[in-house]
Design an enzyme around this catalytic site. Structure first.
Site, PDB file in Angstrom:
ATOM      1  N   CYS A   1     -15.614  41.584 -34.796  1.00  0.00           N
ATOM      2  CA  CYS A   1     -15.261  40.551 -35.784  1.00  0.00           C
ATOM      3  C   CYS A   1     -16.497  40.140 -36.582  1.00  0.00           C
ATOM      4  CB  CYS A   1     -14.656  39.342 -35.075  1.00  0.00           C
ATOM      5  SG  CYS A   1     -14.327  37.956 -36.175  1.00  0.00           S
TER       6      CYS A   1
ATOM      7  N   CYS B   1     -16.843  37.627 -38.642  1.00  0.00           N
ATOM      8  CA  CYS B   1     -16.838  36.213 -39.041  1.00  0.00           C
ATOM      9  C   CYS B   1     -17.474  35.303 -37.997  1.00  0.00           C
ATOM     10  CB  CYS B   1     -15.401  35.763 -39.309  1.00  0.00           C
ATOM     11  SG  CYS B   1     -14.527  36.809 -40.483  1.00  0.00           S
TER      12      CYS B   1
ATOM     13  N   CYS C   1     -11.720  43.758 -33.249  1.00  0.00           N
ATOM     14  CA  CYS C   1     -10.447  43.610 -33.951  1.00  0.00           C
ATOM     15  C   CYS C   1      -9.424  44.663 -33.480  1.00  0.00           C
ATOM     16  CB  CYS C   1     -10.688  43.736 -35.458  1.00  0.00           C
ATOM     17  SG  CYS C   1      -9.232  43.394 -36.461  1.00  0.00           S
TER      18      CYS C   1
ATOM     19  N   CYS D   1      -8.797  40.933 -32.056  1.00  0.00           N
ATOM     20  CA  CYS D   1      -9.429  40.210 -30.949  1.00  0.00           C
ATOM     21  C   CYS D   1      -8.373  39.682 -29.982  1.00  0.00           C
ATOM     22  CB  CYS D   1     -10.283  39.072 -31.504  1.00  0.00           C
ATOM     23  SG  CYS D   1      -9.342  37.835 -32.421  1.00  0.00           S
TER      24      CYS D   1
ATOM     25  N   CYS E   1      -6.003  34.346 -35.958  1.00  0.00           N
ATOM     26  CA  CYS E   1      -7.056  35.171 -36.557  1.00  0.00           C
ATOM     27  C   CYS E   1      -8.099  34.263 -37.189  1.00  0.00           C
ATOM     28  CB  CYS E   1      -6.456  36.115 -37.612  1.00  0.00           C
ATOM     29  SG  CYS E   1      -7.681  37.221 -38.355  1.00  0.00           S
TER      30      CYS E   1
END
Length: 239
Positions: free
Chosen positions: A176, A178, A195, A197, A206
């Protein structure tokens, strides 16, 4: 009237008043009255009290004085050795591999070479292109399988897909993009944030807003995105 008058009983003298007459066996200074007896006892009692007090004070002060003298002599004679011993006992052990105290602070981000360290620029570009196409196809398929939507602003899923492709090239797994990680390689091996996750698989949550449920306020109507859209809308962003 002619009865004989009664005799009053003789007054009984106290033991102190019944002082025996002097005899040849008694000393000349033998006390004969109560005052003399008390006067003779006062000096005796006073002397005993003074002697007892002197003994008690001596027993208390003498050992204390000796102890203080010994401590003072010990401190004065071995002050340097005492300081050295204190420093030796209380010194913080420093390992050859421990960082200096001035460098103590937040754990720095671990920077690794990555799986793409040995790739040339052209090889990395080709690997990134393949990974981006793969992640785009995966995202479209996952949208259809989970009945989710892309965000109304397609630049958000485009940037996320580009970040997933970057991690797939450098880490070997679509970690991920982010989140912040102190050790990306460890997180990629752990797989929790790869991903899709675990929160997305279990609760459809998400964090990157790549897959949105229909009740989400940012969910749009788009269920598909193309590779060209990812390249154009990501603006060449490198995650």
């Amino acid at each position: 009237l002619n009865a004989a008058p009664q005799r009053r009983p003789a007054r009984r003298l106290s033991s102190f008043a019944r002082i025996p007459p002097p005899s040849n066996t008694q000393p000349d200074d033998f006390p004969t009255t109560r005052q003399e007896c008390g006067a003779n006892l006062v000096p005796i009692i006073s002397s005993r009290k003074k002697k007892k007090t002197t003994i008690m004070v001596t027993r208390i002060i003498a050992p204390t004085t000796l102890l203080l003298s010994a401590l003072a002599a010990s401190v004065l004679s071995s002050s340097s050795s005492a300081v050295a011993a204190f420093v030796t006992v209380h010194r913080r052990p420093v390992s050859a591999f421990s960082p200096p105290s001035a460098a103590v602070g937040p754990t720095p981000l671990r920077v690794s070479a990555g799986k793409d360290a040995d790739l040339t620029e052209s090889e990395r570009s080709a690997a990134l292109e393949r990974a981006t196409k793969s992640m785009t196809a995966f995202s479209n398929k996952y949208i259809a399988n989970t009945d989710t939507k892309y965000c109304t602003d397609l630049s958000i899923p485009a940037v996320v897909i580009k970040g997933l492709a970057e991690h797939k090239v450098s880490l070997g797994a679509p970690l991920c993009p982010c989140r912040y990680y102190e050790d990306k390689e460890k997180e990629a091996k752990d797989g929790f944030w790869n991903c899709p996750c675990v929160p997305m698989r279990e609760r459809h949550e998400c964090h990157c807003m790549l897959f949105l449920t229909e009740d989400n306020a940012f969910a749009g109507e788009e269920t598909e995105i193309t590779y060209d859209d990812v390249v154009d809308l990501s603006g060449g962003a490198k995650m």
